[in-house]
Design an enzyme around this catalytic site. Structure first.
Site, mmCIF file in Angstrom:
data_model
loop_
_atom_site.group_PDB
_atom_site.id
_atom_site.type_symbol
_atom_site.label_atom_id
_atom_site.label_comp_id
_atom_site.label_asym_id
_atom_site.label_seq_id
_atom_site.Cartn_x
_atom_site.Cartn_y
_atom_site.Cartn_z
ATOM 1 N N ASP A 58 -1.432 18.130 13.447
ATOM 2 C CA ASP A 58 -2.858 17.842 13.605
ATOM 3 C C ASP A 58 -3.051 16.326 13.672
ATOM 4 O OD1 ASP A 58 -5.735 17.415 12.916
ATOM 5 O OD2 ASP A 58 -5.690 19.579 12.583
ATOM 6 N N ILE A 59 -3.930 15.866 14.566
ATOM 7 C CA ILE A 59 -4.152 14.423 14.705
ATOM 8 C C ILE A 59 -5.035 13.869 13.589
ATOM 9 C CG2 ILE A 59 -3.742 14.359 17.190
ATOM 10 C CD1 ILE A 59 -6.810 14.237 17.564
ATOM 11 N N SER A 122 -13.897 23.990 15.335
ATOM 12 C CA SER A 122 -14.210 22.840 16.191
ATOM 13 C C SER A 122 -13.648 22.988 17.597
ATOM 14 C CB SER A 122 -13.705 21.552 15.551
ATOM 15 O OG SER A 122 -12.318 21.623 15.346
ATOM 16 N N HIS A 127 -6.658 29.098 16.460
ATOM 17 C CA HIS A 127 -5.567 28.297 15.909
ATOM 18 C C HIS A 127 -5.473 28.517 14.406
ATOM 19 C CE1 HIS A 127 -9.189 25.739 16.042
ATOM 20 N NE2 HIS A 127 -8.713 25.071 14.997
ATOM 21 N N HIS A 129 -4.271 26.785 10.913
ATOM 22 C CA HIS A 129 -3.916 25.553 10.226
ATOM 23 C C HIS A 129 -2.849 25.889 9.189
ATOM 24 C CE1 HIS A 129 -7.484 23.132 11.538
ATOM 25 N NE2 HIS A 129 -7.980 24.356 11.702
#
Length: 142
Positions: A58-59, A122, A127, A129
């Site tokens: 994750d960025i 978002s 997805h 996490h």
């Protein structure tokens, strides 16, 4: 991961092939940032990839380890999953476990799927996490 053909029959092989074809077509038409990532239009720090999914860092991590696991098939959110996606969803969970092992998260980790506006989703591409590498608190995000 090459997959497991339960019972070894041709039906399972055909189903897996169909999933791969569907994923490839879905990547092409995916308008999200994850679609761009899957098409290699933008870079990612990839940690795992196979025919059905991709895992990358994750960025904006919320913990020492924060990895996203996405299906290559474009599914907007968990509420859009159908019975036909059962094998894919199982594959994502097994992939999460394998990535956690590879990352050395032997003391524990959390898997999170956000869904919809009130779930703080978002990016409208399903997805998972994978969060860990430190003591997490409970309850999360309340």
């Amino acid at each position: 991961w090459k997959g497991v053909f339960w019972g070894g029959g041709d039906e399972q092989r055909l189903a897996q092939t169909a999933q791969k074809v569907e994923a490839a077509a879905s990547i092409k038409d995916n308008p999200t940032i994850f679609g761009k990532l899957l098409r290699n239009e933008i870079p990612a720090d990839k940690v795992y990839e196979d025919d059905l999914c991709l895992a990358f860092r994750d960025i904006s991590p919320t913990a020492r380890t924060h990895i996203l696991i996405i299906p290559k098939k474009h599914i907007p959110g968990i509420s859009d999953v159908t019975d036909d996606d059962s094998a894919l969803m199982g594959h994502l969970m097994v992939t999460a476990k394998k990535v956690a092992e590879k990352e050395g998260l032997d003391k524990g980790y959390r898997l999170v799927i956000n869904n919809g506006p009130e779930g703080c989703q978002s990016v409208y591409h399903l997805h998972i996490h994978l969060i860990g590498g430190q003591q997490l608190t409970w309850p999360p995000g309340v």
